[in-house]
Design an enzyme around this catalytic site. Structure first.
Site, mmCIF file in Angstrom:
data_model
loop_
_atom_site.group_PDB
_atom_site.id
_atom_site.type_symbol
_atom_site.label_atom_id
_atom_site.label_comp_id
_atom_site.label_asym_id
_atom_site.label_seq_id
_atom_site.Cartn_x
_atom_site.Cartn_y
_atom_site.Cartn_z
ATOM 1 C CE1 TYR A 130 -17.818 84.116 -14.144
ATOM 2 C CE2 TYR A 130 -17.114 86.288 -15.243
ATOM 3 C CZ TYR A 130 -17.472 85.050 -14.151
ATOM 4 O OH TYR A 130 -16.337 85.286 -13.519
ATOM 5 C CD1 TRP A 144 -18.647 80.145 -20.806
ATOM 6 C CD2 TRP A 144 -17.801 82.372 -20.699
ATOM 7 N NE1 TRP A 144 -17.323 80.122 -20.002
ATOM 8 C CE2 TRP A 144 -17.141 81.408 -19.959
ATOM 9 C CE3 TRP A 144 -17.193 83.066 -21.004
ATOM 10 C CZ2 TRP A 144 -16.258 82.318 -18.774
ATOM 11 C CZ3 TRP A 144 -16.151 83.454 -20.176
ATOM 12 C CH2 TRP A 144 -15.498 82.886 -18.227
ATOM 13 C CG ASP A 197 -17.221 76.982 -17.466
ATOM 14 O OD1 ASP A 197 -16.814 78.364 -17.569
ATOM 15 O OD2 ASP A 197 -16.607 76.480 -16.687
#
Length: 490
Positions: A424, A420, A440
């Site tokens: 990101y 994640w 998410d």
């Protein structure tokens, strides 16, 4: 695309603005080059040639059209999104690396010899790094001449020219006009310390949604927002800066912005980093057409045409904020980042009235912070310190010139950094257009509200624009989910 003469000529005949910046049309009978959408020309096919960059057209002996201002187009979305060496080089050239470090320095940043880099860049853009940097300086100078009250000497300095003579000679050669001619009857005045200019964007441009995204995550001290505007501090190569952009929806193809800089030489990198923040070089028509082909996403695309992926101006800052945001709400992450800025950030030190007061802590500072001193789980604090040390030591490169796959691999090797966080960073710092975050929780909530069952499988149909689908899903939360979601690291 410029190699496909018939396709280029069809775009020119139709005045299709989607191709502005993708290629340039040079007319042999007039000696000028134009945007594909230029209203002044419909040349015969036998009289035109097509070029991949403004620099390539200039090297071929053509001057910029005074009506359509081809050098003021948004950057090519192909260049901006390309992950190859040429695309990475172009992004670093736009950030002013050639002016600061020379072509040798640019080559070293990319791990190539100078000769290899010249060959690769010339093969892709029709011009080498020096010519591309020169074209960028000329464009910056023209925009400042026409939109600011800066003196010509200040314009030359801020644009990256080494001398007034070089500035004058380049402007005359590229535009067949003197700086006085370009400025017209407005006259010249000394700079006031604030440079007001504009950034070209492709339409449609959903400035309101971009502002909402930035406002929700604005960190006190380094960011501020208000009705129709966003302001933030900038840590630039020669000193501090502040940028303020107007993000109200407007029919024009420009976003007004103003810069306050400690050193005028930082204008070019400040402009380029703001372009990244705004995702100014996106081709919204191509993105929206692809995503709207999915009947479940189509209503979101129709509701917000031209939605952008918010970029970022500082890789260290965004990486820190991503780690702080693991498994906490957006508001919680913003609060933690604000405390970090207040305790370890540097005061801005710029004259003038600004709503921001600090610069974000550098990687050097963050690497020395005791993890226990941060009000967060110790494991996450150690992850923050390890990541900052890797950035400081050069083990992780976080700029638009970095290789995306190598950067992701280096991030995942750090303790406490999972997919994640790495992804990101890839889609907000590295500009990767095809990132998706299936773990998410905000994405899961939005998908559930839309009736998307197989999220991972369906997202494959959104390639190569999954980053934009991700933003559509997050933005849809304001329509479908009243509570603020958690982010999740897996």
């Amino acid at each position: 695309m410029y190699l496909d003469t018939e396709a280029c000529y069809r775009a020119v005949k139709s005045k299709d603005r989607r191709f502005d910046g993708v290629f340039y049309t040079a007319v042999r009978t007039t000696g000028i080059y134009c945007r594909p959408s230029c209203p002044a020309i419909t040349p015969k096919l036998a009289n035109v040639s097509f070029h991949p960059s403004a620099a390539a057209a200039q090297l071929a002996g053509y001057r910029a059209c005074k009506r359509c201002l081809p050098d003021a187009t948004p950057g090519s979305p192909d260049w901006d999104l390309a992950a190859d060496v040429a695309g990475r080089a172009m992004r670093l050239i736009s950030d002013g690396v050639v002016e600061r470090d020379g072509v040798d320095g640019l080559a070293a940043r990319l791990g190539y010899s100078t000769r290899q880099l010249n060959r690769v860049v010339t093969g892709s853009f029709g011009a080498g790094p020096l010519a591309l940097a020169r074209a960028r300086r000329a464009q910056t100078a023209r925009v400042l001449i026409e939109t600011s009250e800066m003196s010509f000497a200040d314009v030359a300095f801020a644009s990256g020219f080494a001398s007034i003579r070089q500035f004058n000679d380049t402007v005359r050669e590229v535009y067949a006009a003197t700086p006085t001619d370009l400025r017209g009857r407005r006259g010249s005045a000394a700079t006031s310390g604030v440079i007001n200019t504009r950034i070209g964007v492709r339409e449609p441009f959903d400035g309101a949604s971009l502002l909402d995204f930035l406002a929700l995550r604005a960190v006190p001290g380094i960011e501020a927002t208000g009705e129709g505007w966003y302001e933030r501090s900038l840590d630039l190569p020669h000193g501090a800066g502040v940028v303020r952009v107007e993000l109200v929806d407007r029919p024009e193809r420009y976003v007004p912005c103003s810069f306050s800089l400690a050193d005028a030489r930082d204008l070019a990198p400040a402009l380029e980093r703001t372009r990244r923040l705004l995702d100014a070089d996106c081709d919204p028509i191509a993105v929206d057409d692809q995503l709207a082909s999915d009947p479940l996403l189509a209503p979101l695309v129709r509701r917000r045409p031209g939605l952008r992926v918010p970029g970022h101006v500082d890789g260290t800052e965004l990486t820190t904020r991503a780690i702080l945001g693991q498994q906490v709400s957006v508001a919680g992450a913003r609060t933690l980042a604000g405390r970090l800025v207040a305790s370890h950030g540097r005061e801005l030190g710029l004259d003038g009235e600004h709503r921001v007061t600090h610069l974000f802590p550098t990687a050097d500072v963050l690497a020395e912070i005791e993890p226990e001193s941060i009000a967060m789980p110790r494991a996450r604090g150690r992850a923050l310190a390890a990541c900052a040390a890797a950035i400081r030591d050069g083990d992780v490169q976080l700029d638009r010139g970095a290789d995306r796959a190598e950067t992701r691999e280096a991030l995942l090797a750090l303790p406490g950094v999972g997919p994640w966080t790495a992804d990101y960073i890839a889609f907000r710092v590295l500009g990767d257009p095809d990132v998706f975050l299936p773990t998410d929780l905000g994405v899961k909530h939005a998908a559930e509200a839309l009736g998307i069952d197989d999220l991972a499988g369906r997202s494959e149909t959104w390639r190569p624009w999954r980053s934009y689908a991700l933003i559509h899903l997050w933005t849809a939360l304001s329509d479908t989910v009243p509570s603020e979601p958690l982010t999740k690291e897996s």
